[in-house]
Design a protein around this motif. Structure first.
Motif: not given
Length: 229
Positions: A14, A61, A145-146, A151, A169, A173-174, A185
């Motif tokens: 991000d 978003g 996003k999200p 994605y 990120e 939540r993303n 992640t």
């Protein structure tokens, strides 16, 4: 730590509040201009504009998506206005650049911002040369996003195997969809030493199961990875 990243050949970042510290509060400038745009477009008070802005941000978003959906705003007009900010608070970060350069494989940006804004941020940080491409809100067909389709389109457009990629990120939540798709992640949180301007919900989720790692020092985290690669 590196054994859990040994499979990664694509590093996805991000942009805002991830590649630069939260306490720079660059996004505060954008946030202020969003409020001005909403107030002018809807002809409401700054207080009412603020309420609408944050409601749409949470529900859609981005505030832009809410304004497009609810009020017919054109994305080009919105983006041109809200990204007219002073990028000078951003300082070059050669240590981060070196750490990113040492990571094996491809490096990509996935942002809800515009490519023009992303280019300016990356230039100020001295990181532009390290990234293969920027996937922005226009590439996402204005779905931020999200949204799951954002994605999937990113992965498809850039030929990324989610099982061999990592996503960095600043909003938990993303990371829900990336984790579901098989990406490793990493949540980047404020370092705690400086005051940051965030909504309460933006700072939630660090203990959720879709967050594999949490760091308040992205440069140090990346240096740790590259040192073990």
């Amino acid at each position: 730590m590196m054994h859990t990243f040994a499979h990664v050949d694509t590093w996805v970042f991000d942009l805002d509040n991830t590649l630069y510290p939260h306490h720079v509060n660059l996004w505060q400038q954008v946030d202020k201009r969003i409020g001005e745009f909403v107030a002018a477009w809807l002809k409401v008070s700054p207080q009412e504009a603020r309420r609408i802005q944050k409601d749409y941000y949470l529900r859609y978003g981005t505030t832009m998506r809410g304004m497009m959906t609810e009020h017919g705003v054109h994305a080009d007009d919105y983006l041109a206005y809200v990204h007219q900010i002073d990028h000078s608070p951003l300082q070059p970060n050669p240590a981060m650049g070196a750490a990113i350069a040492r990571l094996p494989g491809r490096k990509l940006i996935l942002t809800n911002g515009s490519i023009d804004h992303a280019d300016k941020v990356l230039q100020r940080l001295g990181l532009a040369a390290h990234f293969e491409a920027v996937f922005d809100i226009i590439a996402a067909e204005l779905e931020p996003k999200p949204a799951p389709q954002t994605y999937r389109k990113f992965l498809r457009d850039h030929g990324v195997d989610p099982a061999k990629s990592a996503m960095f990120e600043d909003l938990a939540r993303n990371l829900v969809v990336p984790h579901r798709l098989g990406m490793t992640t990493v949540l980047v949180v404020p370092d705690g030493s400086q005051e940051v301007v965030r909504e309460d919900w933006e700072l939630e989720g660090r203990d959720d199961e879709h967050v594999d790692y949490v760091t308040d020092d992205l440069t140090g985290f990346l240096e740790g990875l590259s040192a073990k690669s």
